[in-house]
Design an enzyme around this catalytic site. Structure first.
Site, PDB file in Angstrom:
ATOM      1  CG  HIS A 195     -33.469  56.522 -28.805  1.00 57.13           C
ATOM      2  ND1 HIS A 195     -34.671  57.027 -29.246  1.00 57.13           N
ATOM      3  CD2 HIS A 195     -33.479  56.655 -27.451  1.00 57.13           C
ATOM      4  CE1 HIS A 195     -35.389  57.418 -28.194  1.00 57.13           C
ATOM      5  NE2 HIS A 195     -34.688  57.216 -27.097  1.00 57.13           N
ATOM      6  CG  ASP A 254     -62.093  37.516 -23.988  1.00 58.96           C
ATOM      7  OD1 ASP A 254     -61.588  38.342 -23.201  1.00 58.96           O
ATOM      8  OD2 ASP A 254     -63.295  37.212 -23.966  1.00 58.96           O
ATOM      9  CG  ASP A 278     -37.915  58.380 -20.108  1.00 58.78           C
ATOM     10  OD1 ASP A 278     -38.477  58.970 -21.055  1.00 58.78           O
ATOM     11  OD2 ASP A 278     -36.978  57.572 -20.264  1.00 58.78           O
ATOM     12  CD  GLU A 299     -35.191  60.643 -23.612  1.00 56.05           C
ATOM     13  OE1 GLU A 299     -35.889  60.301 -22.644  1.00 56.05           O
ATOM     14  OE2 GLU A 299     -35.024  59.935 -24.626  1.00 56.05           O
ATOM     15  CD  GLU A 341     -32.441  58.487 -23.918  1.00 55.30           C
ATOM     16  OE1 GLU A 341     -32.928  58.082 -22.862  1.00 55.30           O
ATOM     17  OE2 GLU A 341     -32.943  58.268 -25.036  1.00 55.30           O
ATOM     18  NE  ARG A 354     -33.675  58.245 -19.014  1.00 55.43           N
ATOM     19  CZ  ARG A 354     -34.034  57.301 -18.151  1.00 55.43           C
ATOM     20  NH1 ARG A 354     -33.121  56.678 -17.415  1.00 55.43           N
ATOM     21  NH2 ARG A 354     -35.299  56.955 -18.011  1.00 55.43           N
ATOM     22  CG  ASP A 406     -37.928  59.316 -25.240  1.00 58.16           C
ATOM     23  OD1 ASP A 406     -38.240  59.396 -24.035  1.00 58.16           O
ATOM     24  OD2 ASP A 406     -37.124  58.469 -25.686  1.00 58.16           O
ATOM     25  CE1 TYR A 418     -30.593  56.707 -14.869  1.00 58.32           C
ATOM     26  CE2 TYR A 418     -28.630  55.973 -16.057  1.00 58.32           C
ATOM     27  CZ  TYR A 418     -29.860  56.625 -16.048  1.00 58.32           C
ATOM     28  OH  TYR A 418     -30.334  57.177 -17.204  1.00 58.32           O
ATOM     29  CG  HIS A 422     -36.722  50.663 -19.519  1.00 58.63           C
ATOM     30  ND1 HIS A 422     -36.521  49.914 -20.649  1.00 58.63           N
ATOM     31  CD2 HIS A 422     -36.255  51.892 -19.819  1.00 58.63           C
ATOM     32  CE1 HIS A 422     -35.956  50.658 -21.582  1.00 58.63           C
ATOM     33  NE2 HIS A 422     -35.783  51.863 -21.106  1.00 58.63           N
ATOM     34  CG  HIS A 462     -28.897  54.565 -20.793  1.00 62.80           C
ATOM     35  ND1 HIS A 462     -28.732  55.753 -21.456  1.00 62.80           N
ATOM     36  CD2 HIS A 462     -29.177  54.883 -19.504  1.00 62.80           C
ATOM     37  CE1 HIS A 462     -28.922  56.750 -20.610  1.00 62.80           C
ATOM     38  NE2 HIS A 462     -29.187  56.256 -19.411  1.00 62.80           N
ATOM     39  CG  HIS A 514     -35.924  53.047 -28.624  1.00 64.91           C
ATOM     40  ND1 HIS A 514     -35.805  52.035 -27.728  1.00 64.91           N
ATOM     41  CD2 HIS A 514     -36.000  54.178 -27.879  1.00 64.91           C
ATOM     42  CE1 HIS A 514     -35.813  52.524 -26.490  1.00 64.91           C
ATOM     43  NE2 HIS A 514     -35.944  53.824 -26.558  1.00 64.91           N
TER      44      HIS A 514
HETATM   45  N1  GLY Z   1     -38.043  56.046 -22.685  1.00 57.77           N
HETATM   46  C1  GLY Z   1     -37.101  55.237 -23.316  1.00 57.77           C
HETATM   47  C2  GLY Z   1     -35.963  56.007 -23.755  1.00 57.77           C
HETATM   48  O1  GLY Z   1     -35.710  57.076 -23.251  1.00 57.77           O
HETATM   49  O2  GLY Z   1     -35.280  55.654 -24.656  1.00 57.77           O
HETATM   50 MN    MN Z   2     -35.142  57.997 -25.200  1.00 52.84          MN
HETATM   51 MN    MN Z   3     -37.097  58.488 -22.626  1.00 52.78          MN
END
Ligand code: GLY
Ligand code: MN
Ligand code: MN
Length: 433
Positions: free
Chosen positions: A345, A31, A251, A399, A375, A397, A262, A379, A234, A341, A352
């Protein structure tokens, strides 16, 4: 800002009426709700942060081009769930030409759509409201048969908003800048204190507290991935103890007044890259820099992705991670084994950001005021076959958030150390201090 957005929308939907519901509250458990966050399009057009509201944009209405349906004032309920603007507040503080209690929506909406040709709506809303719109549309269709007027076309409003949201204006850029500044501060703080023996969640706590200290929130669950966890894209459990010799992939981004940052950085927990870590890191960094270098007005929005795939595939071949012909690996997406990926974005009011980046099948070109992430990553899961064992379990990564300017681009997140030397220097300075 919101008024400008509404006016721009009105220009695009002349002859029609657009309906935007607020976001529904989301339950976290039995709830108890998640902290409320307004729907991005609704906020963009209204600045109104309460649930239980509907915004109607009716450019051809003689008096009410902008109408809000809101929860009425209710002192008893407000004691439990917080202040409400109410009907008067919607007009006085949010600029609505007219406002009604939300309970009157079904009855009053007919008066606004009865002469419109097109109804604009996005089904990316909660299902109960989607059903309401279907019923409204059905009713309007029947009236049209008898009365000759009313909408017989239902058009996706998201596409229009996605086009508008592509270019950020002055106030939006101020907020994006602030969101990225706070994100930068959090990443630097984490890099300074990170060390083997800490738990990943301790760094998450530090990062998220810096966001909150600056009137922001984590734009998405903060990722603190040590060692092999960095090969999970993720990863958000953040419950492992950081080991000596681990790389740490963080990240994290701050949402500030609905606009997002981001950033990802990957660095050695003990302050010094091992040789294999250094090799993979430098590879990803070179790709990131090459992609950023090419971003400027007029360049296709599809270009960074194309470039990332090409450069990363070339490098994977050089490093013996992949075998075969570059063109074939690209065509058959063989690179996805280690890079799965997209390279970026758009970022804005959604992390995003829902932006219309294509005209037909062609990508649009970058224009000043667009903000994108870059980014690239690599991996290498521990169980990868035919890979030199020294590279197994490495995930990198990097970014940054990039604002397209008149003359090229600006890296809004440049202040977080990124070269191997900068990272090692900051970490070692922090340790000896
Ligand atoms: N943190 C998600 C991305 O980098 O798009
Ligand atoms: Mn991102
Ligand atoms: Mn990110």
């Amino acid at each position: 800002m919101h008024k400008r957005k509404r006016e721009a929308l009105m220009q695009r939907i002349k002859g029609g009426v657009a309906i935007f519901p607020s976001a529904p509250p989301v339950m976290r458990n039995y709830d108890t709700e998640h902290k409320y966050r307004q729907d991005s399009n609704f906020y963009y057009l209204t600045g109104f942060e309460e649930p239980g509201a509907v915004c109607v944009i009716a450019p051809d209405h003689p008096e009410h081009q902008y109408v809000l349906f809101v929860r009425p004032r209710d002192p008893k309920r407000e004691t439990w769930t917080g202040r409400r603007a109410g009907v008067d507040g919607a007009k006085a503080h949010f600029g609505a030409d007219e406002a009604y209690p939300i309970e009157e929506f079904d009855e009053k909406i007919s008066g606004y759509i009865e002469k419109a040709e097109v109804l604009y709506y996005s089904f990316e809303s909660d299902e109960a409201f989607n059903q309401k719109i279907i019923n409204i549309f059905k009713r309007a269709n029947r009236l049209r048969l008898r009365g000759g007027k009313g909408p017989n076309t239902l058009t996706d409003s998201m596409e229009i908003l996605a086009e508008m949201r592509l270019i950020k204006d002055g106030e939006e850029l101020k907020r994006v800048r602030r969101a990225t500044e706070v994100s930068v501060e959090a990443h630097i703080a984490a890099m300074k204190v990170a060390c083997p023996g800490m738990y990943e969640y301790e760094l998450e706590a530090l990062i998220d507290s810096i966001f909150r200290h600056n009137d922001g929130y984590a734009a998405f669950p903060t990722i603190v991935a040590s060692g092999v966890n960095a090969t999970i894209l993720h990863y958000t459990t953040n419950d492992c103890q950081i080991q000596d010799g681990d790389l740490l992939l963080i990240d994290a981004g701050c949402e500030y007044k609905y606009y997002n940052g981001d950033i990802t950085r990957t660095f050695p927990a003990n302050g010094k890259f091992t040789e294999p870590q250094r090799e993979i890191y430098q590879l990803v960094l070179d790709v990131e820099l090459a992609i950023i270098e090419a971003i400027r007005p007029g360049v296709s929005i599809g270009e960074p992705n194309k470039k990332a795939v090409e450069l990363l595939t070339e490098e994977m071949l050089k490093f013996g991670l992949l075998e075969g012909e570059k063109e074939k690996l690209i065509e058959e997406k063989g690179y996805k084994k280690f890079y799965m990926h997209r390279v970026g974005h758009m970022i804005g009011i959604d992390v995003h950001d829902i932006n219309k980046i294509k005209d037909g099948e062609e990508h649009k070109t970058f224009q000043p005021g667009m903000v994108t992430t870059v980014e690239p990553g690599l991996y290498i899961p521990v169980d990868s076959e035919n890979v030199d064992p020294k590279y197994l379990g490495i995930g990198v990564r990097i970014e940054d958030d990039i604002l397209v300017t008149e003359s090229g681009c600006e890296v809004l997140t440049a202040q977080v150390p990124k070269t191997i030397e900068e990272i090692e220097q900051l970490m070692n300075q922090a340790r000896s201090a």
